[in-house]
Design a protein around this motif. Structure first.
Motif, mmCIF file in Angstrom:
data_model
loop_
_atom_site.group_PDB
_atom_site.id
_atom_site.type_symbol
_atom_site.label_atom_id
_atom_site.label_comp_id
_atom_site.label_asym_id
_atom_site.label_seq_id
_atom_site.Cartn_x
_atom_site.Cartn_y
_atom_site.Cartn_z
ATOM 1 N N ALA A 26 0.855 -1.178 0.000
ATOM 2 C CA ALA A 26 0.000 0.000 0.000
ATOM 3 C C ALA A 26 0.897 1.236 0.000
ATOM 4 O O ALA A 26 2.083 1.166 0.327
ATOM 5 C CB ALA A 26 -0.902 -0.014 1.234
ATOM 6 N N GLN A 27 0.328 2.376 -0.326
ATOM 7 C CA GLN A 27 1.131 3.604 -0.376
ATOM 8 C C GLN A 27 1.739 3.925 0.982
ATOM 9 O O GLN A 27 2.882 4.385 1.074
ATOM 10 C CB GLN A 27 0.274 4.777 -0.861
ATOM 11 N N VAL A 28 0.991 3.641 2.045
ATOM 12 C CA VAL A 28 1.509 3.925 3.384
ATOM 13 C C VAL A 28 2.745 3.075 3.683
ATOM 14 O O VAL A 28 3.661 3.524 4.381
ATOM 15 C CB VAL A 28 0.398 3.689 4.443
ATOM 16 N N THR A 35 11.559 5.816 5.451
ATOM 17 C CA THR A 35 11.951 6.498 6.683
ATOM 18 C C THR A 35 13.026 5.693 7.415
ATOM 19 O O THR A 35 13.058 4.462 7.336
ATOM 20 C CB THR A 35 10.746 6.672 7.620
ATOM 21 N N PRO A 36 13.929 6.378 8.153
ATOM 22 C CA PRO A 36 15.008 5.672 8.856
ATOM 23 C C PRO A 36 14.514 4.617 9.848
ATOM 24 O O PRO A 36 15.165 3.601 10.055
ATOM 25 C CB PRO A 36 15.754 6.803 9.578
ATOM 26 N N HIS A 40 15.769 -0.746 8.985
ATOM 27 C CA HIS A 40 16.357 -1.912 9.643
ATOM 28 C C HIS A 40 15.289 -2.886 10.127
ATOM 29 O O HIS A 40 15.588 -3.811 10.868
ATOM 30 C CB HIS A 40 17.213 -1.441 10.822
ATOM 31 N N ARG A 41 14.039 -2.647 9.775
ATOM 32 C CA ARG A 41 12.959 -3.557 10.150
ATOM 33 C C ARG A 41 12.262 -4.133 8.921
ATOM 34 O O ARG A 41 11.095 -4.493 8.967
ATOM 35 C CB ARG A 41 11.941 -2.847 11.049
ATOM 36 N N GLY A 42 12.988 -4.202 7.813
ATOM 37 C CA GLY A 42 12.428 -4.786 6.602
ATOM 38 C C GLY A 42 11.890 -3.782 5.621
ATOM 39 O O GLY A 42 11.266 -4.167 4.631
ATOM 40 N N GLY A 43 12.093 -2.481 5.877
ATOM 41 C CA GLY A 43 11.647 -1.458 4.942
ATOM 42 C C GLY A 43 10.143 -1.475 4.735
ATOM 43 O O GLY A 43 9.358 -1.711 5.658
ATOM 44 N N ALA A 44 9.722 -1.224 3.500
ATOM 45 C CA ALA A 44 8.295 -1.152 3.183
ATOM 46 C C ALA A 44 7.589 -2.467 3.483
ATOM 47 O O ALA A 44 6.462 -2.485 4.001
ATOM 48 C CB ALA A 44 8.113 -0.768 1.709
ATOM 49 N N HIS A 45 8.239 -3.588 3.164
ATOM 50 C CA HIS A 45 7.612 -4.888 3.419
ATOM 51 C C HIS A 45 7.517 -5.170 4.916
ATOM 52 O O HIS A 45 6.570 -5.813 5.381
ATOM 53 C CB HIS A 45 8.395 -5.981 2.707
ATOM 54 N N VAL A 348 25.440 8.491 15.420
ATOM 55 C CA VAL A 348 24.372 9.485 15.549
ATOM 56 C C VAL A 348 24.393 10.435 14.355
ATOM 57 O O VAL A 348 23.342 10.775 13.792
ATOM 58 C CB VAL A 348 24.511 10.256 16.875
ATOM 59 N N LYS A 349 25.589 10.849 13.947
ATOM 60 C CA LYS A 349 25.708 11.777 12.823
ATOM 61 C C LYS A 349 25.242 11.142 11.514
ATOM 62 O O LYS A 349 24.564 11.783 10.707
ATOM 63 C CB LYS A 349 27.169 12.224 12.681
ATOM 64 N N CYS A 350 25.581 9.862 11.308
ATOM 65 C CA CYS A 350 25.282 9.203 10.029
ATOM 66 C C CYS A 350 23.902 8.552 9.996
ATOM 67 O O CYS A 350 23.269 8.487 8.931
ATOM 68 C CB CYS A 350 26.341 8.141 9.727
ATOM 69 N N LEU A 351 23.456 8.039 11.133
ATOM 70 C CA LEU A 351 22.239 7.228 11.154
ATOM 71 C C LEU A 351 21.076 7.912 11.858
ATOM 72 O O LEU A 351 19.945 7.425 11.788
ATOM 73 C CB LEU A 351 22.522 5.880 11.851
ATOM 74 N N GLY A 352 21.348 9.004 12.553
ATOM 75 C CA GLY A 352 20.312 9.640 13.352
ATOM 76 C C GLY A 352 20.240 9.009 14.732
ATOM 77 O O GLY A 352 20.867 7.988 15.016
#
Length: 531
Positions: A26-28, A35-36, A40-45, A348-352
């Motif tokens: 879905a678009q959501v 988003t960051p 690391h949690r599987g992205g969109a899927h 923190v600088k590179c990954l937030g």
């Protein structure tokens, strides 16, 4: 073949919220995948799986036996048109009561719904009850199934469910074996991926069987001096290190480095792979207790990565983290804090600020502060790590359990918050059991930590029971000659001494001594501790 899409929605919360399964993203999901917090949690899927977990499982179970020919539609002509379209008949005809095309679509729909239900079923422990593992894809859908299994494996691995990831990778491997030549390098890569998943799960014997197959295929297809073979040797070495086979692990890492050294040209990629092998070799030397060789290896890896990526890159931070870990092992707390602080700043600088690697840096920095006697600052670091992990990987991830362990050890060491420490250890135990099963080394380590806490409370009898449970798991997972076994024997010796069982204490100490002398030699400090 027509590619039919589905959506299945219902309402929850007294009809105030809609939840559903969607075919594809879905678009959501696509938006969240950018988003960051979801990378690391599987992205969109991964977001899609998380969103769909809100769908009621009892209703989802009914969908797994769907039969479209028995379904209703808002209008009778819609039902007629849908069924005739599936059967590839004129739309105005009366629909057939049954036909082969219906069954093909039904099987496809059930299988795709089964894949959607999988995360909820794993979380609730209902895989067997729902029969999801037995669901098969329809004929002609092999490539779609391969893509689906790879996606599921990635998402479950990101969540820490390596055993589920391994199962999906094996499904994908079986499909690949049907369509690839036996000597295909792609097939070798798939064997290697399955090995990595089982290694992450702690099933090291199983992992080595897949690695052996992978390296046999890769050597035959690409030659024994190929970079791919070197990479598999590196994975095998890390697996062997986990079970205490340091000799063979060292041999494989040296083979891998030798292959890289003989390559005619050295690209940046080659340099990075050599740096990775140096980091692995340093970790192996730490496991062996030979700290002298470790720092030069890590410093070489650091210089290489700075040259390739610059000094502000996550891979540079990873080496600073390893250097900090080494200083901790050597009780060099000021140097450890300096290196760990660098790792934290770069991440923190590179990954937030909301990333699992940032949480790892906070957690390790907390351990350093605890060893320096700064208990309050240490707990602040652990609290930060935990907050990030709960927000990014969720409360059932092994990283969260690791942080609970660190917090529990800190509370045990101050001797004033033992009940809270036991509560945290119980949480960690539940997470590790859910992710890895009852007979994993992580579970054994929690038992070991619980034993320490109970010992501080004066409950030496229960502490000894837990150490014996720890020992049973370790012996099965590692064999009888691993240094961790010696550590547990030594702890049992101390418990027996406190309980007035001197003969049993001496017996356990002797066993610890034999293992440590064999692993480290007579002049190692861990051998001196037993004496």
């Amino acid at each position: 073949e027509p590619h039919y899409l589905y959506d299945m929605y219902t309402v929850v919360g007294e009809g105030i919220a809609a939840v559903g399964y969607t075919d594809g993203l879905a678009q959501v999901d696509a938006d969240a995948g950018e988003t960051p917090s979801w990378t690391h949690r599987g992205g969109a899927h991964g977001h899609k799986a998380h969103r769909q977990c809100a769908f009621p499982l009892n209703l989802a179970k009914l969908s797994l036996s769907v039969q479209l020919q028995k379904a209703e539609a808002s209008r009778a002509e819609d039902r007629r048109n849908i069924l005739n379209a599936i059967a590839q008949r004129t739309l105005t005809l009366s629909p057939l009561p049954t036909c082969e095309a219906y069954e093909h679509v039904n099987q496809a729909l059930r299988w795709r719904l089964a894949m959607a239900v999988y995360p909820s079923a794993v979380d609730s422990g209902q895989l067997d009850a729902l029969g999801l593992e037995r669901m098969t894809h329809p004929s002609g859908w092999e490539q779609r199934a391969l893509n689906m299994y790879d996606t599921q494996a990635h998402c479950f691995a990101q969540r820490g469910y390596h055993w589920v990831a391994a199962q999906f990778l094996q499904k994908a491997l079986r499909l690949a074996e049907m369509h690839l030549d036996e000597g295909s390098p792609e097939l070798g890569a798939r064997y290697q991926a399955v090995g990595n998943a089982w290694n992450a799960q702690g099933q090291h014997d199983c992992a080595m069987r897949f690695y052996d197959k992978a390296v046999a295929i890769q050597t035959e297809a690409l030659g024994s001096e190929h970079r791919v073979v070197a990479a598999t040797y590196g994975d095998m070495a890390r697996c062997l290190e986990s079970v205490g086979d340091y000799c063979q692990a060292t041999e494989l890492l040296e083979k891998a480095l030798s292959i890289k050294a003989r390559e005619r040209t050295q690209s940046l990629r080659d340099s990075e792979e050599i740096a990775n092998l140096h980091v692995s070799l340093a970790a192996l030397e730490v496991s062996k207790g030979d700290f002298v060789k470790c720092m030069p290896l890590l410093e070489t890896a650091l210089a290489t990565r700075v040259q390739i990526f610059g000094d502000q890159h996550p891979k540079v931070a990873d080496v600073y983290q390893k250097i900090g870990d080494l200083h901790l092992e050597l009780s060099e707390y000021s140097a450890a804090e300096h290196s760990l602080g660098k790792a934290l700043d770069i991440r923190v600088k590179c990954l937030g600020g909301e990333h699992p690697d940032v949480a790892e840096a906070y957690s390790t920095l907390g351990q350093c502060l605890r060893f320096e006697g700064e208990q309050d600052r240490a707990m602040q670091m652990f609290d930060r790590a935990l907050a990030i992990e709960l927000a990014t990987v969720g409360g059932e991830h092994p990283n969260v359990a690791e942080t609970y362990l660190c917090m529990a050890e800190a509370l045990t060491s101050d001797g004033e918050s033992l009940e809270e420490a036991m509560e945290l250890l119980e949480k960690a135990l539940c997470i590790f059991r859910k992710n890895f099963g009852e007979e994993h080394r992580k579970v054994a380590f929690v038992y070991f930590s619980m034993s320490n806490t109970l010992k501080e409370r004066g409950d030496c009898a229960r502490a000894q029971e837990l150490l014996e449970q720890c020992m049973a798991i370790e012996l099965k997972a590692l064999g009888g000659e691993h240094p961790d076994i010696a550590t547990t024997y030594y702890a049992l010796s101390e418990i027996c001494q406190e309980r007035g069982q001197p003969s049993q204490a001496v017996e356990y100490a002797d066993k610890a001594l034999v293992i440590r002398r064999a692993a480290f030699g007579d002049d190692h400090e861990d051998v001196a501790d037993v004496y």
